[in-house]
Scaffold this motif. Structure first.
Motif: not given
Lengths: 395, 254
Positions: A49, A53, A56-57, A60, A66, A69-70, A73, A105-106, A139-140
């Protein structure tokens, strides 16, 4: 014109071919994607995961990223949730807070986790204040990646108490660590020392915790199989109490007031043929003593299993109520029955990790049962009981 | 048929008579995101009225963006709807949401509300108003929080020459809202309730790839937005603009 449109539908045009080539060769999501795919294949969704991510940065818009991640997750969230429960039961509230934030967050729509975080903030404000301040600052980025913290902390509870656990966390969260393209627990590129040589990916539905973060990778690799075996059991079956919660006593009762007396996961010799305590439910500590001994936040903690012979199938839960494990499935969900004497008072079906249900004790007092961990392969479930002061409400 | 459709878009939904209610302003020349927002909210348990406020001139996105989005007269229509509903229910939950240039209409409508008339939450999806739009006046009419999604991958806002509110600077939909340079008194209390929601890879799981309009998809609304607005509890992941500013160097107000 119709002929042209038919042609366009039937055969891939040059633009389609170029796009496919670009996707395959040039502008893919990069090495992070490959790492993610590798981790996913190896059954380490929490690492996969993070890598997805990371990919993805860079890309995206990548459908593959995607989808990755799905796919990962839910299992990644379940992994961090298990770690959070472990931290909570080990009274590492700051760590638990961070880990629950990771879960949220997830899964931002996980209301149970959101509620738990708010409860932690309300009940242990001083313990979580630092973590909160860190979160507000960063933050995250303040959240754990696939850090070795929970294992570091629980692997040697005698040496590393909560304070050292936090230090480990801080180290793992340091900017340098966060900048790493691959998650922390990868001491040797391409090697995954936390995985036993004979382990199949499917053996670890929530992914084995990456116990080895030491610089001494050789030693770590040598000890990894045993460590991993321990940790996988700890993480997936006892919802975070780690090595300190081996069934050394009746129904796994634990005295957290004496952490120094607890064996570490690495040192403990787990007897492979250990049988459940005689009588299972009947030898469980009486409620008042149990309440005094259980970790803060839980009046009682029980591990039940249908296949792991070290744990009973049913056990005295609290206040005259016996919990019986009916089974689990790979969602993972657990089916439980609660009995007051011979009378079944609750039929609980399809409980996921974090799900809770209220039930009345024999004395009339209301309690809340919470599912802390599920390991479907061994059909093992860990549950905790909290007081339910308000009117019964099913979540 | 076309006339009925256009009339529906222009007039919006019937005026809601009870709370909870959500007023929604679609984007410029984009008339279809309301459905997915409503679906997302309902999937998350919203059982109130979802009212799309039609503000488009139906003359294309450019006209909507440059003319209608900054029209106080058009926004006053939404102001009146909020006012009327608040008159019927002084405590019930009213949330206002908008997409892109529709966010300018939302802010203008809030700014025109009479003193004491408040909505609960405001959600601005990919706002095409300036990041330095002073939210003080609008936030006087917001009880709880204002959420603004933004994404550096928003290709539409990246090419925007003029913001929908006419204020200069980068659009809030690409960088989030910032503390305005001309900060007046009480700005701290205002911006403590302004929460930017930047695009994160985790949102790919909810079908938001960072695009301008995909943020309004059903899953994103149900999983990320609804948990924040459908509860009265603070949401743990929220970090206000002030929190973010505090994380930066002293003196940096960005």
């Amino acid at each position: 014109m119709p002929a042209l449109s038919r042609l366009a539908v039937r055969s891939p045009g040059p633009i389609t071919l170029i796009c496919s080539l670009i996707t395959l060769v040039g502008c893919g999501p990069g090495p992070a994607y490959k790492e993610a795919a590798k981790a996913e294949k190896l059954g380490e969704p929490q690492i996969a995961y993070e890598d997805f991510c990371q990919a993805a940065r860079k890309s995206p818009g990548s459908g593959g990223v995607a989808e990755g991640i799905k796919r990962t997750a839910p299992a990644a969230a379940a992994y961090w949730q298990t770690q959070a429960w472990r931290a909570m039961t080990e009274l590492r509230y700051a760590d638990a807070w961070r880990l629950l934030m990771k879960v949220l967050e997830i899964r931002p729509n996980d209301t149970t986790t959101a509620t738990l975080i708010l409860q932690l903030q309300a009940q242990h404000p001083t313990e979580v204040a630092e973590a909160q301040a860190d979160w507000l600052r960063r933050g995250s980025a303040a959240l754990p990646r696939s850090t070795p913290l929970p294992q570091v902390a629980s692997a040697s509870p005698t040496a590393s108490g909560p304070a050292q656990g936090r230090e480990a966390f801080a180290k793992a969260d340091s900017p340098a660590e966060m900048r790493r393209s691959s998650p922390a627990p990868r001491p040797v590129k391409g090697k995954r020392p936390s995985r036993p040589a004979d382990a199949k990916p499917a053996d670890s539905p929530t992914g084995p915790p990456n116990a080895v973060a030491s610089a001494d990778t050789n030693r770590a690799a040598a000890e990894a199989p045993r460590q991993d075996d321990e940790d996988r059991l700890v993480a997936s079956t006892d919802g975070g109490r780690g090595a300190v919660d081996r069934p050394s006593g009746p129904s796994g009762a634990v005295d957290h007031s004496q952490p120094a007396a607890q064996p570490s996961a690495r040192d403990s010799k787990r007897p492979s043929s250990q049988t459940p305590p005689a009588g299972g439910a009947t030898v469980a500590s009486p409620f008042p003593q149990e309440a005094a001994r259980a970790p803060q936040g839980f009046l009682s903690l029980r591990t039940l299993s249908k296949k792991d012979k070290r744990f009973p199938k049913e056990a005295m839960l609290i206040d005259g109520v016996v919990v019986k494990l009916k089974g689990t499935d790979d969602d993972p969900e657990a089916d439980l029955d609660l009995f007051d004497g011979k009378k079944r008072i609750k039929k609980l079906r399809g409980l996921r990790i974090g799900a809770s249900q209220t039930f009345p004790g024999h004395s009339g007092v209301d309690y809340r049962l919470i599912v802390l961990a599920i390991h479907d392969k061994t059909q093992t479930v860990r549950v905790g009981v909290q007081e339910q002061p308000a009117s019964p409400a099913t979540r | 048929m076309l006339v009925v459709f256009a009339a529906a878009l222009l007039g919006g939904c019937a005026e809601p008579k009870k709370c909870p209610a959500v007023f929604y302003c679609d984007g410029a020349g984009w008339y279809s995101s309301g459905g997915s927002v409503a679906e997302g909210l309902r999937a998350a348990g919203f059982r109130g009225t979802f009212c799309t406020f039609g503000w488009s001139a139906m003359l294309g996105p450019a006209h909507d963006h440059f003319v209608n989005a900054s029209s106080k007269g058009i926004a006053r229509g939404l102001t009146r709807k909020i006012e009327n509903l608040r008159r019927l229910d002084s405590v019930g939950q009213i949330d206002v949401m908008g997409l892109s240039a529709g966010t300018s209409v939302v802010l203008l409508a809030l700014e025109q509300l009479p003193a004491g008339v408040e909505v609960d939450n405001v959600v601005l999806f990919s706002p095409s108003v300036s990041a330095e739009h002073n939210l003080t006046k609008a936030m006087q009419h917001v009880r709880r929080n204002l959420y603004a999604t933004y994404s550096p991958h928003d290709a539409i806002l990246a090419t925007l020459a003029v913001n929908a509110d006419g204020v200069s600077g980068p659009p809030a939909g690409t960088v989030g809202f910032r503390l305005p340079k001309q900060a007046g008194g009480g700005i701290d209390t205002v911006y403590q309730r302004v929460i930017n929601l930047p695009w994160e890879p985790a949102y790919l799981a909810y079908d938001w790839s960072g695009g301008h309009t995909s943020v309004t998809n059903r899953r994103m609304v149900a999983s990320v937005i609804a948990p924040r607005v459908l509860t009265r509890e603070p949401f743990p992941l929220d970090r206000s603009v002030l929190d973010r500013v505090a994380a930066r160097q002293p003196g940096d107000r960005s």
